[in-house]
Design a protein around this motif. Sequence first.
Motif, short mmCIF file in Angstrom:
data_model
loop_
_atom_site.label_atom_id
_atom_site.label_comp_id
_atom_site.label_asym_id
_atom_site.label_seq_id
_atom_site.Cartn_x
_atom_site.Cartn_y
_atom_site.Cartn_z
N ASN A 196 14.32 -0.19 1.81
CA ASN A 196 15.10 0.78 2.60
C ASN A 196 15.59 1.96 1.75
O ASN A 196 15.89 3.02 2.28
CB ASN A 196 16.28 0.08 3.29
CG ASN A 196 15.82 -0.76 4.47
OD1 ASN A 196 14.88 -0.39 5.17
ND2 ASN A 196 16.45 -1.90 4.68
N ASN A 197 15.64 1.76 0.43
CA ASN A 197 16.09 2.84 -0.45
C ASN A 197 14.94 3.60 -1.11
O ASN A 197 15.17 4.47 -1.95
CB ASN A 197 17.01 2.28 -1.55
CG ASN A 197 18.35 1.83 -0.96
OD1 ASN A 197 18.86 2.46 -0.04
ND2 ASN A 197 18.91 0.73 -1.46
N LEU A 198 13.71 3.27 -0.73
CA LEU A 198 12.58 3.98 -1.33
C LEU A 198 12.62 5.46 -0.95
O LEU A 198 12.75 5.80 0.23
CB LEU A 198 11.24 3.38 -0.84
CG LEU A 198 10.73 2.12 -1.53
CD1 LEU A 198 9.46 1.64 -0.85
CD2 LEU A 198 10.46 2.35 -3.02
N PRO A 199 12.44 6.35 -1.95
CA PRO A 199 12.46 7.78 -1.65
C PRO A 199 11.09 8.31 -1.21
O PRO A 199 10.97 9.44 -0.77
CB PRO A 199 12.87 8.41 -2.99
CG PRO A 199 12.33 7.46 -4.02
CD PRO A 199 12.35 6.09 -3.41
N THR A 200 10.05 7.50 -1.36
CA THR A 200 8.69 7.98 -1.16
C THR A 200 8.21 7.74 0.27
O THR A 200 8.71 6.88 0.98
CB THR A 200 7.73 7.24 -2.11
OG1 THR A 200 7.99 5.85 -2.01
CG2 THR A 200 7.92 7.68 -3.53
N SER A 201 7.22 8.50 0.64
CA SER A 201 6.56 8.28 1.91
C SER A 201 5.06 8.52 1.70
O SER A 201 4.70 9.54 1.15
CB SER A 201 7.11 9.28 2.95
OG SER A 201 6.64 8.98 4.21
N PRO A 202 4.19 7.59 2.07
CA PRO A 202 4.50 6.34 2.74
C PRO A 202 5.21 5.35 1.81
O PRO A 202 5.12 5.46 0.60
CB PRO A 202 3.11 5.80 3.11
CG PRO A 202 2.20 6.35 2.06
CD PRO A 202 2.75 7.71 1.76
N ARG A 203 5.88 4.39 2.42
CA ARG A 203 6.48 3.30 1.64
C ARG A 203 5.41 2.24 1.43
O ARG A 203 4.75 1.81 2.38
CB ARG A 203 7.67 2.71 2.39
CG ARG A 203 8.79 3.69 2.63
CD ARG A 203 10.02 3.04 3.26
NE ARG A 203 9.74 2.41 4.56
CZ ARG A 203 10.69 1.86 5.33
NH1 ARG A 203 11.95 1.88 4.95
NH2 ARG A 203 10.37 1.30 6.49
N LEU A 204 5.24 1.83 0.19
CA LEU A 204 4.31 0.75 -0.14
C LEU A 204 5.14 -0.52 -0.28
O LEU A 204 6.10 -0.55 -1.05
CB LEU A 204 3.57 1.05 -1.45
CG LEU A 204 2.81 2.39 -1.49
CD1 LEU A 204 2.24 2.64 -2.88
CD2 LEU A 204 1.69 2.40 -0.45
N ILE A 205 4.78 -1.55 0.48
CA ILE A 205 5.60 -2.76 0.56
C ILE A 205 4.73 -3.98 0.30
O ILE A 205 3.64 -4.10 0.86
CB ILE A 205 6.24 -2.88 1.97
CG1 ILE A 205 7.04 -1.60 2.30
CG2 ILE A 205 7.12 -4.12 2.07
CD1 ILE A 205 7.42 -1.48 3.76
N LYS A 206 5.23 -4.89 -0.53
CA LYS A 206 4.48 -6.10 -0.88
C LYS A 206 5.04 -7.30 -0.13
O LYS A 206 6.24 -7.44 0.02
CB LYS A 206 4.58 -6.31 -2.39
CG LYS A 206 4.31 -7.73 -2.88
CD LYS A 206 4.63 -7.85 -4.35
CE LYS A 206 4.70 -9.31 -4.79
NZ LYS A 206 4.91 -9.47 -6.22
N THR A 207 4.14 -8.19 0.30
CA THR A 207 4.57 -9.46 0.87
C THR A 207 3.58 -10.55 0.51
O THR A 207 2.39 -10.28 0.32
CB THR A 207 4.72 -9.39 2.40
OG1 THR A 207 5.27 -10.62 2.87
CG2 THR A 207 3.38 -9.17 3.10
N HIS A 208 4.09 -11.79 0.41
CA HIS A 208 3.23 -12.97 0.30
C HIS A 208 3.31 -13.81 1.58
O HIS A 208 2.80 -14.93 1.62
CB HIS A 208 3.65 -13.85 -0.88
CG HIS A 208 3.31 -13.27 -2.23
ND1 HIS A 208 2.13 -12.62 -2.49
CD2 HIS A 208 4.02 -13.28 -3.39
CE1 HIS A 208 2.13 -12.24 -3.77
NE2 HIS A 208 3.25 -12.62 -4.33
#
Length: 300
Positions: free
Chosen positions: A102-114
């Motif tokens: 939620n605090n990422l300044p970039t767009s697109p947000r790159l998000i990791k999940t397992h």
Amino acid sequence: MSVNPDKMDLPPRGELFDFHGVSMTHYFTDNWENVQNFQARPDDILIATYPKAGTTWVSYILDLLYFGQTALERQTSIPVYERVPFLELTPPDSASGTDLVNNLPTSPRLIKTHLPVQLVPKSFWEQNCRMVYVARNAKDNMVSFFHFDSMNMMEPEPGDWNNFFQRFLDGKMVFGSWYDHVNGWWKKKQTYSKLHYMFYEDLIEDTGREIDKLCCFLGLSPSAEEKKQILACVQFDNMKNNNMANYSTFPSMDFKISPFMRKGKVGDWKKHFTVAQNEEFDEDYKKKMKDPTLQFRTEI
């Protein structure tokens, strides 16, 4: 009692328990309500894998593709686990994955999940987000997971190799069974068009070709020079020596036991599996891998 000062900051080991039918530890369920209620954006990109299947590699590739030219200070000052936050992780004494995203300044947000596919927060599907799934052959995946569990104190104690081997076959691993994970995401790909399913072995065999496929999926067109730079950065040895990519600054890992990035090879399982284990594994594999369209290579 003498205390080893190097161990003082390491968190207690996570204990496995059943969570919605999947083995988990509290480090991945403590923030569950916020994970499930996470609000995805349409341009978010979710990078999903079973643990130790090339997550950091693909995260780094995507980060360079999107931000390598424009946000150069990111590459030298922000570790990859902050650039591509781990959504469901709640580490001791630091920000949760959802807060980091939620605090990422970039767009697109790159998000990791397992997370296995059935536990992915529903807003990712509602927003029609693009997803990249990376799968690795089970034998090498098991070996990598064994060494990882030895050095990552948030993971359950791995025990000896023979015990770990059996646990892997039984699916008693953090994030559940490898078979359920790779098959669940593969099945989803048949109905969800914004899912790009990659294989670790293909990335090892021809990284440039796989980056081209990723670019095609994401609608990116890096110049030949940019692609050359990215290819150099993401070579295994370069990443292993890059403190912003190799997790050496992550507090819960004991690098004296094993590096986070160990070998990055296909076929290392041959140094670990006994002949009997290999036969047992192959028998078990035939029973559990029912979908003939999902094929893995254990050597290249």
